[in-house]
Motif scaffolding. Structure first.
Motif, PDB file in Angstrom:
ATOM      1  N   ASP A  42      -3.159  -1.327  -9.906  1.00 53.19           N
ATOM      2  CA  ASP A  42      -3.537  -2.585  -9.251  1.00 53.19           C
ATOM      3  C   ASP A  42      -5.024  -2.563  -8.904  1.00 53.19           C
ATOM      4  O   ASP A  42      -5.700  -1.530  -9.042  1.00 53.19           O
ATOM      5  CB  ASP A  42      -2.619  -2.896  -8.056  1.00 53.19           C
ATOM      6  N   THR A  44      -6.777  -2.573  -6.188  1.00 52.88           N
ATOM      7  CA  THR A  44      -7.298  -1.650  -5.168  1.00 52.88           C
ATOM      8  C   THR A  44      -7.346  -0.218  -5.693  1.00 52.88           C
ATOM      9  O   THR A  44      -8.365   0.469  -5.597  1.00 52.88           O
ATOM     10  CB  THR A  44      -6.403  -1.709  -3.899  1.00 52.88           C
ATOM     11  N   VAL A  45      -6.233   0.219  -6.239  1.00 43.21           N
ATOM     12  CA  VAL A  45      -6.158   1.612  -6.712  1.00 43.21           C
ATOM     13  C   VAL A  45      -7.122   1.814  -7.880  1.00 43.21           C
ATOM     14  O   VAL A  45      -7.754   2.867  -8.017  1.00 43.21           O
ATOM     15  CB  VAL A  45      -4.696   1.953  -7.107  1.00 43.21           C
ATOM     16  N   GLY A  72      -0.622  -5.989  -4.442  1.00 40.65           N
ATOM     17  CA  GLY A  72       0.278  -6.653  -3.491  1.00 40.65           C
ATOM     18  C   GLY A  72       1.631  -7.010  -4.083  1.00 40.65           C
ATOM     19  O   GLY A  72       1.791  -7.153  -5.303  1.00 40.65           O
ATOM     20  N   VAL A 107       3.199  -0.933  -8.297  1.00 42.27           N
ATOM     21  CA  VAL A 107       2.736  -0.509  -9.624  1.00 42.27           C
ATOM     22  C   VAL A 107       3.849   0.266 -10.330  1.00 42.27           C
ATOM     23  O   VAL A 107       4.155   0.022 -11.499  1.00 42.27           O
ATOM     24  CB  VAL A 107       1.471   0.376  -9.512  1.00 42.27           C
ATOM     25  N   ASP A 109       7.117   0.227  -9.945  1.00 38.85           N
ATOM     26  CA  ASP A 109       8.255  -0.601 -10.364  1.00 38.85           C
ATOM     27  C   ASP A 109       7.897  -1.481 -11.565  1.00 38.85           C
ATOM     28  O   ASP A 109       8.670  -1.612 -12.521  1.00 38.85           O
ATOM     29  CB  ASP A 109       8.726  -1.489  -9.202  1.00 38.85           C
ATOM     30  N   ALA A 137       9.743   5.661  -4.153  1.00 38.71           N
ATOM     31  CA  ALA A 137       9.726   4.756  -5.315  1.00 38.71           C
ATOM     32  C   ALA A 137       9.462   5.449  -6.651  1.00 38.71           C
ATOM     33  O   ALA A 137       9.968   5.011  -7.685  1.00 38.71           O
ATOM     34  CB  ALA A 137       8.698   3.650  -5.084  1.00 38.71           C
ATOM     35  N   LYS A 142      14.304   3.931 -10.893  1.00 32.70           N
ATOM     36  CA  LYS A 142      14.599   2.510 -10.679  1.00 32.70           C
ATOM     37  C   LYS A 142      13.304   1.746 -10.910  1.00 32.70           C
ATOM     38  O   LYS A 142      12.298   2.009 -10.241  1.00 32.70           O
ATOM     39  CB  LYS A 142      15.071   2.252  -9.251  1.00 32.70           C
ATOM     40  N   LYS A 151      14.513  -9.869  -4.160  1.00 31.05           N
ATOM     41  CA  LYS A 151      13.835  -8.621  -4.496  1.00 31.05           C
ATOM     42  C   LYS A 151      14.561  -7.863  -5.612  1.00 31.05           C
ATOM     43  O   LYS A 151      15.787  -7.729  -5.600  1.00 31.05           O
ATOM     44  CB  LYS A 151      13.849  -7.713  -3.259  1.00 31.05           C
ATOM     45  N   THR A 169      -4.473  11.455  -1.935  1.00 29.83           N
ATOM     46  CA  THR A 169      -4.775  10.019  -2.111  1.00 29.83           C
ATOM     47  C   THR A 169      -4.385   9.216  -0.862  1.00 29.83           C
ATOM     48  O   THR A 169      -4.876   8.108  -0.673  1.00 29.83           O
ATOM     49  CB  THR A 169      -4.050   9.426  -3.343  1.00 29.83           C
ATOM     50  N   PRO A 174      -4.782   2.438   4.160  1.00 23.81           N
ATOM     51  CA  PRO A 174      -4.897   1.840   5.492  1.00 23.81           C
ATOM     52  C   PRO A 174      -3.684   2.252   6.342  1.00 23.81           C
ATOM     53  O   PRO A 174      -2.588   2.469   5.798  1.00 23.81           O
ATOM     54  CB  PRO A 174      -4.845   0.330   5.204  1.00 23.81           C
ATOM     55  N   LYS A 177      -0.246   0.804   5.682  1.00 29.23           N
ATOM     56  CA  LYS A 177       0.423   1.215   4.436  1.00 29.23           C
ATOM     57  C   LYS A 177       1.047   2.605   4.585  1.00 29.23           C
ATOM     58  O   LYS A 177       2.069   2.902   3.983  1.00 29.23           O
ATOM     59  CB  LYS A 177      -0.551   1.210   3.258  1.00 29.23           C
ATOM     60  N   ASP A 180       4.388   2.165   6.207  1.00 28.60           N
ATOM     61  CA  ASP A 180       5.468   1.755   5.298  1.00 28.60           C
ATOM     62  C   ASP A 180       6.241   2.975   4.799  1.00 28.60           C
ATOM     63  O   ASP A 180       7.468   2.978   4.732  1.00 28.60           O
ATOM     64  CB  ASP A 180       4.907   0.973   4.105  1.00 28.60           C
TER      65      ASP A 180
HETATM   66  P1  NAD Z   1       2.206  -1.242  -2.825  1.00 29.45           P
HETATM   67  O1  NAD Z   1       2.411  -0.641  -4.146  1.00 29.45           O
HETATM   68  O2  NAD Z   1       1.999  -2.717  -2.750  1.00 29.45           O
HETATM   69  O3  NAD Z   1       0.967  -0.517  -2.136  1.00 29.45           O
HETATM   70  C1  NAD Z   1       0.537  -0.964  -0.880  1.00 29.45           C
HETATM   71  C2  NAD Z   1      -0.940  -1.326  -0.883  1.00 29.45           C
HETATM   72  O4  NAD Z   1      -1.704  -0.128  -0.814  1.00 29.45           O
HETATM   73  C3  NAD Z   1      -1.443  -2.073  -2.103  1.00 29.45           C
HETATM   74  O5  NAD Z   1      -2.350  -3.053  -1.685  1.00 29.45           O
HETATM   75  C4  NAD Z   1      -2.170  -1.006  -2.913  1.00 29.45           C
HETATM   76  O6  NAD Z   1      -3.221  -1.543  -3.684  1.00 29.45           O
HETATM   77  C5  NAD Z   1      -2.706  -0.126  -1.826  1.00 29.45           C
HETATM   78  N1  NAD Z   1      -2.876   1.276  -2.194  1.00 29.45           N
HETATM   79  C6  NAD Z   1      -2.046   2.036  -2.959  1.00 29.45           C
HETATM   80  N2  NAD Z   1      -2.469   3.303  -2.951  1.00 29.45           N
HETATM   81  C7  NAD Z   1      -3.585   3.349  -2.198  1.00 29.45           C
HETATM   82  C8  NAD Z   1      -4.452   4.386  -1.785  1.00 29.45           C
HETATM   83  N3  NAD Z   1      -4.208   5.655  -2.101  1.00 29.45           N
HETATM   84  N4  NAD Z   1      -5.526   4.075  -1.016  1.00 29.45           N
HETATM   85  C9  NAD Z   1      -5.743   2.787  -0.629  1.00 29.45           C
HETATM   86  N5  NAD Z   1      -4.935   1.771  -0.949  1.00 29.45           N
HETATM   87  C10 NAD Z   1      -3.867   2.057  -1.722  1.00 29.45           C
HETATM   88  O7  NAD Z   1       3.413  -0.915  -1.819  1.00 29.45           O
HETATM   89  P2  NAD Z   1       4.264   0.403  -1.523  1.00 29.45           P
HETATM   90  O8  NAD Z   1       4.529   0.372  -0.083  1.00 29.45           O
HETATM   91  O9  NAD Z   1       3.665   1.609  -2.136  1.00 29.45           O
HETATM   92  O10 NAD Z   1       5.629   0.127  -2.309  1.00 29.45           O
HETATM   93  C11 NAD Z   1       6.452  -0.959  -1.974  1.00 29.45           C
HETATM   94  C12 NAD Z   1       7.219  -1.380  -3.205  1.00 29.45           C
HETATM   95  O11 NAD Z   1       7.975  -0.282  -3.688  1.00 29.45           O
HETATM   96  C13 NAD Z   1       8.191  -2.510  -2.949  1.00 29.45           C
HETATM   97  O12 NAD Z   1       8.101  -3.445  -3.988  1.00 29.45           O
HETATM   98  C14 NAD Z   1       9.554  -1.832  -2.991  1.00 29.45           C
HETATM   99  O13 NAD Z   1      10.567  -2.703  -3.405  1.00 29.45           O
HETATM  100  C15 NAD Z   1       9.289  -0.728  -3.987  1.00 29.45           C
HETATM  101  N6  NAD Z   1      10.201   0.421  -3.856  1.00 29.45           N
HETATM  102  C16 NAD Z   1      10.831   0.854  -4.981  1.00 29.45           C
HETATM  103  C17 NAD Z   1      11.672   1.951  -4.917  1.00 29.45           C
HETATM  104  C18 NAD Z   1      12.323   2.474  -6.162  1.00 29.45           C
HETATM  105  O14 NAD Z   1      13.184   3.344  -6.064  1.00 29.45           O
HETATM  106  N7  NAD Z   1      11.954   1.999  -7.335  1.00 29.45           N
HETATM  107  C19 NAD Z   1      11.861   2.614  -3.695  1.00 29.45           C
HETATM  108  C20 NAD Z   1      11.183   2.160  -2.562  1.00 29.45           C
HETATM  109  C21 NAD Z   1      10.342   1.058  -2.662  1.00 29.45           C
END
Ligand code: NAD
Ligand code: GLY
Length: 348
Positions: A42, A44-45, A72, A107, A109, A137, A142, A151, A169, A174, A177, A180
């Motif tokens: 994405d 940002t990364v 996002g 990314v 997924d 994830a 998945k 979703k 990394t 932030p 994040k 989360d």
């Molecule tokens: P995300 O991928 O949107 O990342 C969050 C934000 O952080 C993004 O804006 C990204 O650009 C930024 N970012 C990523 N790495 C960074 C870094 N090292 N430094 C600075 N910024 C960075 O969200 P997330 O929380 O990683 O993942 C959420 C998603 O994962 C949801 O869609 C959820 O449904 C999915 N998910 C999937 C599984 C699975 O088993 N497949 C499990 C859990 C969650």
């Protein structure tokens, strides 16, 4: 550096370490011969980590290309998915080439789903850069995207060829994040290992990632296609996904899961299915770590959304029921009971 071997139908390794990103090429060499590697990431990364990964891959004989989409959850949709597939085809990727998913869960997924479906499936590598993606994830295969109705409604099970995680990394993440990932780690502790909780509190990332990955690996090995045991990893997600979607993703996945854990744990106890109320200790931990646990939607709104849950079979839904903090079981209830279940979980 730690290595976990995942024994799914197509086995693969998970590599976890600190400051290892620039060695990505060397590690990937152990599972993929030199080929074209398409990095999907994405915006940002891309600006922080794509170059170091690309350089490492090229040093190890790979030809590289890159597809970047806006960061996002809003990007996790059919349009981005279709743009990615078209870009892969434009580049002339073949079945002997592969995808590198570099980023968070969005990314992973999306890129995983593109890899699963491009030419009926090409290999991919997960390089998680969020706490969320590292502990959950990126592991287990998945992949998928959101539909307008909800979703992760389109997707595939497609195991990666390797998960390569450099938790250094997280230094650029932030704080919100990072939170989360904490929510998903608390879920893992709640379903499987209470003793993880003090480590999550102490922000001992190395320990927490290794334990969560190890727990998820065992669960995925036992139920790769999510027909039974694996569904315990969905604790908090029936309600959480609803909150995430109802907020148009202004409430992040992790924040929504934190709220969902409390509602579902409280509901299970009040419904008479759980012998103990683990909502109280979970609420204390999550509140102490700074989570806002309020829910701005009505039980009816969440129920309507829950009707799209993938754990529904016929007119019954499988819910995750706590037996104690650190141990859960699965239990089916009818959809009419689900309405009452959600209402009880949300009542103060
Ligand atoms: P995300 O991928 O949107 O990342 C969050 C934000 O952080 C993004 O804006 C990204 O650009 C930024 N970012 C990523 N790495 C960074 C870094 N090292 N430094 C600075 N910024 C960075 O969200 P997330 O929380 O990683 O993942 C959420 C998603 O994962 C949801 O869609 C959820 O449904 C999915 N998910 C999937 C599984 C699975 O088993 N497949 C499990 C859990 C969650
Ligand atoms: N994140 C839940 C699962 O992979 O099953």
């Amino acid at each position: 550096m730690k290595k976990f071997a995942v024994s799914t139908a197509r086995p693969y390794d998970i590599i976890i370490g600190k400051n290892i990103l620039e060695k990505a090429g060397a590690y990937i060499n152990t599972c993929l011969p030199p080929c074209r590697l398409c990095i999907i990431t994405d915006s940002t990364v891309n600006s922080i980590y794509a170059q170091v990964v690309m350089t490492s891959l090229m040093e190890h004989g790979y030809q590289t290309s890159k597809i970047v989409f806006p960061a996002g959850e809003h990007s996790k949709n059919l349009t981005t998915y279709s743009n990615i597939l078209e870009a892969m085809a434009d580049e002339g990727l073949t079945r002997s080439d592969a995808v590198v998913a570099l980023g968070g869960g969005v990314v992973g997924d999306l890129a995983g789903f593109a890899a699963a479906t491009y030419m009926r499936g090409i290999p991919y590598i997960q390089i998680p850069t969020t706490y969320m993606a590292a502990i959950d994830a990126s592991v287990g295969g998945k992949t998928g995207i959101n539909l307008l109705c909800g979703k992760n409604l389109a997707g595939a099970f497609w195991q990666p060829s390797m998960v390569f995680c450099d938790y250094h990394t997280f230094d650029s993440l932030p704080p919100a994040k990072l939170m989360d990932g904490i929510a998903e780690a608390v879920k893992c502790a709640a379903v499987s290992e209470e003793s993880l909780l003090p480590h999550i509190r102490k922000k001992d990332y190395e320990y927490v990632i290794e334990r969560c990955v190890s727990i998820k690996k065992s669960i995925v090995e036992a139920d790769e296609r999510d027909t039974g045991l694996r569904q315990i990893l969905n604790f908090g997600h029936t309600v959480g996904h609803g909150i995430e979607k109802l907020s148009s993703f202004s409430v992040s996945h992790g924040q929504a899961v934190a709220k969902g854990l409390i509602v579902e744990a409280r509901a299970a106890y009040r419904f008479g299915l759980a012998p103990v109320d683990i909502a109280s200790p979970l609420q204390d931990i999550l509140a102490e770590m700074g989570f806002d646990l309020s829910v701005d939607y009505s039980p009816e709104e969440i129920y309507q959304y829950a009707l799209m849950d993938k754990k529904i079979m016929g007119d019954r839904i499988t819910m995750v029921i706590p037996e104690s903090l650190g141990k859960c079981r699965l239990h089916k209830i009818s959809l009419s009971e689900l309405q009452k279940f959600i209402r009880l979980g949300m009542k103060e």
